[in-house]
Design an enzyme around this catalytic site. Structure first.
Site, PDB file in Angstrom:
ATOM      1  N   SER A 496      78.402 -17.490 -40.010  1.00 43.86           N
ATOM      2  CA  SER A 496      78.744 -18.295 -41.178  1.00 43.86           C
ATOM      3  C   SER A 496      77.615 -19.233 -41.564  1.00 43.86           C
ATOM      4  CB  SER A 496      80.012 -19.110 -40.884  1.00 43.86           C
ATOM      5  OG  SER A 496      79.797 -19.952 -39.759  1.00 43.86           O
ATOM      6  N   ASP A 618      82.284 -22.834 -27.118  1.00 43.51           N
ATOM      7  CA  ASP A 618      82.270 -21.519 -27.769  1.00 43.51           C
ATOM      8  C   ASP A 618      81.676 -20.482 -26.813  1.00 43.51           C
ATOM      9  OD1 ASP A 618      82.664 -19.642 -29.729  1.00 43.51           O
ATOM     10  OD2 ASP A 618      80.855 -20.120 -30.851  1.00 43.51           O
TER      11      ASP A 618
END
Length: 864
Positions: A496, A618
């Site tokens: 993204s 993450d």
């Protein structure tokens, strides 16, 4: 219109043509470079003599050393010498007498030798236009079809240079009239592109294919129209019926020759194509929905627009492209010709307030691109600033997209065109009695719009600027890079934020994480960039990605440069590069798996034990990178942050990838600790052992929900070593406090690795049974040897048949397998499975208290 607020300034075709122009400029410069010897280039004695054309010196040197020419000729064309300069191309440099060239050829020097820039002597002689030298080379069997740099043949070079005599000679000697270079351009393409009419006639007379497509489907007629070469267009279109150009032929983006002609405003060519007997389709659209009139307006070509409207009527004036723009919108996007906008507004049925399918008007386009004179003109011609455009915002998974209604003032505000914002706020129409204040709604006719309060955006922008300025001042100078320091190569990843490229920085191969080149980056992008750089610059561990530097000067050029890890991601190795045979997935040998798992655990231990601990947030197989040695590093700190204290309650909700997310993070908790990383690590460890995605049969959100609300976990195969099985069970414990620290995990994995290595060393051609009781084949399918950890390329070939649900392990009955391995029915409409055996659910009869499962024992103690 999606996320676009305007058509991109250049289409792919236009970018392609620009690159073609640059490529042929490079071609010329390389040819010129080969025809001169640069100062400072060290030549051997015979090379220097060849570059001077000194035949006597050449003969003297050869007589002294008989090997000089043998080195050039034995076994065919020789490899280039260290300085890249070979004899024959060098001998082309001096003008005049060519006796030395003839002598070298008579001595057996290969005429196909290539120069340092990739050209033969025939290429260079063609570029120079030296007919005598070309004939000499051709008499000695020089290959007339030899491809040089860019795939060009000598005839391509002759057509580029416009030398008719040279073209005639090459065609007489058998050069292919339809030869293609690396972009599939024929000689006729080049003759049309560079405007050499006589050469085009010669090529057509020799049977050149008029409709030969280039790399992107562009024919010679496309190029002639784009460059405005009327004579070439006539030559192509008015040819004989069997070899006549199609005036409506399309390239890969469905551009016709008329599109190119109008985009560049070549009026003579336009007049010719629009003649009634030509059969040109004037309203034809490309893949973007652009008619020729659109492209003329985007290019600001007033006369071309007038000619199109005069000859074709008003049918194209109301057509919209895929960006919801009519020709009036297109003219306002260009914005440099008030005359063009006046002309369009003067046409019947053209309204200044026409809204495209997404609601934006011509005024929106002018505001977005900052054309203040045009904005004033449109306002004076009754453009309504209150009309709103509708932009769809990206949706979160499972949620519908939201629409934002935006006025033209908001578009100008977003792009930072302050003068236009001021103009819109204070604009007073002639019929209005009084002007309104900056923030008033105005009269009943709606001439004024409320300005969105700037305070929120100003605070956001101010914070971002402060963050960037603080980062610039605190980042050590050695990490400051300029975008010009980086040579970008191929794309190796994306997200993204933008794209990740392989590249070069100061002579070193690196990975470059390039943020999207927006004039105004999204707040989250700036936030993520600053946070990631501030974290990376403080890390120094063999198990964490190495930081090289960052580009901080301009938000549109934000980039993070790290070491290049050539083995790719663990995800890629496990799931994208698998070898399939009889539809059975394969897994990597156990030693290699434990090596990877241990490296990741050491990297996480390092992060969690810093003076100010870092929580990754993450951790998943995408963010574990593999060196060719088989070792791994932890990467991608875009979601990471410094942990101020274990009681920090300001953590972001749901960062990272849902499939590997800890339950306390998924359930919207804002108070979680480094133990969330331990949970994610346990799923990665399972994934590494099983060779499958955790809950591969579920969507990511459903997988996270199952783990958080139904206490399900991936199934543990009986082939997993007992020590690792225990690590999994305690690592994904639902209570964070019961999970181990990475220091304990590292010790346990080191023990496990040592036991596996000992077992492997103790066997030879037999079957090994680990403490779990699961037999593992000891030999490789290829050579009967035990697979050992090695290069990543080797890992991709060293597959075992043992794994979670893979094949039938030796010594086990099918009944044993059925007891352990679940079946995987299809998920229901919500992404869940109804079969309770489809995943391993935590035992509901066991209370997960502080005593069960027990705390991780010391490294020397075997788990019970």
């Amino acid at each position: 219109m999606g996320q676009y607020k305007s058509r991109p300034k250049h289409s792919c075709a236009e970018e392609w043509k620009k690159k073609i122009s640059e490529s042929y400029s490079v071609l010329r410069s390389r040819l010129s470079e080969d025809l001169r010897v640069k100062e400072g280039v060290e030549l051997t004695d015979i090379q220097a003599a060849c570059s001077r054309g000194d035949l006597e010196k050449i003969k003297e040197l050869v007589s002294q050393d008989e090997d000089l020419l043998e080195k050039e000729t034995e076994n065919g064309p020789p490899p280039p010498p260290p300085n890249g300069l070979t004899l024959l191309p060098l001998s082309v440099i001096p003008a005049g007498e060519r006796g030395h060239v003839e002598w070298l050829l008579s001595q057996g020097v290969e005429p196909g030798q290539m120069s340092k820039n990739g050209f033969s002597a025939l290429h260079l002689a063609t570029y120079r236009g030296d007919i005598d030298l070309m004939k000499l080379l051709l008499d000695h069997k020089a290959d007339i079809s030899l491809s040089g740099f860019g795939g060009v043949h000598p005839i391509h070079i002759a057509c580029m240079c416009g030398n008719e005599e040279v073209v005639d000679l090459l065609l007489e000697q058998g050069a292919s009239v339809n030869a293609q270079d690396v972009v599939k351009f024929s000689p006729l393409h080049l003759a049309c592109y560079f405007g050499h009419e006589k050469i085009a006639e010669t090529l057509i007379r020799h049977g050149a294919d008029i409709n030969s497509p280039g790399e992107v489907g562009d024919r010679p007629l496309h190029l002639a129209c784009a460059k405005g070469h009327l004579k070439h267009v006539q030559l192509l279109v008015d040819g004989k019926e069997e070899n006549k150009a199609d005036v409506n032929v399309r390239d890969n983006e469905e551009h016709t020759p008329l599109h190119f002609c109008c985009r560049h405003g070549h009026l003579p060519v336009l007049n010719y194509l629009l003649q009634p007997d030509r059969g040109v389709e004037p309203h034809i659209s490309n893949i973007y929905g652009d008619t020729p009139l659109h492209l003329a307006c985007y290019g600001g070509k007033v006369e071309a627009v007038k000619k199109l409207v005069e000859h074709t009527g008003r049918d194209s004036l109301s057509k919209e492209n895929i960006f919801s723009e009519t020709p009036l919108h297109s003219a306002c996007t260009n914005g440099r010709s008030l005359e063009l906008v006046k002309f369009l507004l003067g046409q019947e049925d053209v309204s200044v307030n026409h809204q495209g399918q997404d609601g934006h008007t011509a005024l929106h386009s002018a505001c977005y691109h900052g054309h203040i004179r045009l904005v004033q003109f449109l306002l004076d011609n009754n453009a309504d600033m209150n009309l709103v455009a509708r932009q769809q915002e990206p949706s979160v998974e499972g949620e519908e997209k939201d629409q934002q209604n935006q006025t033209c003032l908001m578009w100008a505000y977003e792009r930072g065109h302050d003068a236009i914002v001021t103009l819109l706020k204070h604009h007073k129409r002639p019929q209005d009695e009084s002007a309104c204040g900056d923030y008033s709604q105005g009269g009943s006719d709606g001439s004024y719009v409320s300005v969105p309060s700037p305070l929120g955006k100003l605070r956001s922008l101010t914070k971002e600027k402060i963050d960037v300025l603080h980062l610039r001042s605190t980042l050590p100078q050695k990490f400051h890079l300029q975008i010009g320091d980086i040579e970008f190569q191929e794309t190796i990843g994306s997200g993204s934020f933008g794209k990740v490229y392989k590249g070069k920085c100061k002579g070193t191969t690196v990975a470059v994480k390039r943020y999207r080149a927006n004039a105004f980056c999204a707040k989250s992008d700036v936030d993520m960039f600053c946070r990631e750089v501030s974290i990376l610059c403080k890390l120094n561990s063999d198990y964490v990605i190495k930081f090289v530097g960052a580009c901080l000067e301009d938000p549109s050029q934000f980039a993070i440069v790290t070491e290049y890890v050539s083995g790719g991601s663990l995800f890629s190795l496990l799931h994208e590069q698998k070898s399939y045979q009889d539809r059975d997935p394969r897994v990597i040998d156990l030693q290699s798996k434990i090596t990877v798992a241990l490296d990741v655990a050491k990297g996480m231990e390092y992060l969690h034990n810093l003076k100010q601990p870092i929580i990754h947030r993450d951790l998943n197989s995408h963010n574990i990178l593999l060196h060719e040695s088989g070792h791994s590093v932890v990467a991608d700190f875009g979601e990471s942050r410094f942990l101020k204290s274990q009681d920090d309650e300001n953590m972001t909700k749901q960062p990272g990838n849902l499939r590997w997310m800890a339950p306390e993070v998924f359930t919207q908790c804002t108070k979680y600790s480094i133990k969330a990383d331990v949970f994610s690590y346990s799923l990665v460890l399972w994934e590494l052992l099983a060779g499958e995605l955790p809950f591969a049969h579920l969507k990511p959100a459903a997988a996270a929900a199952d783990m958080a609300y139904r206490n399900t976990r991936p199934p543990i195969a009986i082939t997993f070593p007992k020590q690792i099985t225990y690590l999994l069970q305690i690592g994904w414990h639902p209570t964070p406090e019961e999970r181990p620290e990475f220091k304990q995990i590292v010790k346990k994995l080191q023990e496990c690795k040592e036991s596996v290595e000992s077992a492997t060393a103790a066997i030879s051609g037999t079957t090994v049974t680990f403490s779990s009781g699961a037999p593992i084949p000891a030999t490789s399918a290829e050579n009967g040897t035990v697979p050992t950890p090695g290069h990543v390329n080797a890992l991709r070939k060293q597959w075992e048949s043992a794994g979670a649900g893979i094949g039938k392990p030796q010594g086990l009955t099918m009944e044993d397998i059925r007891k352990v391995l679940p079946t995987f029915p299809s998920p229901n409409k919500n992404g869940y499975v109804s079969d309770p055996l489809s995943t391993l659910r935590l035992n509901p009869n066991i209370s997960y208290t502080s005593s069960h499962p027990p705390p991780l024992p010391p490294a020397t103690t075997e788990p019970s």
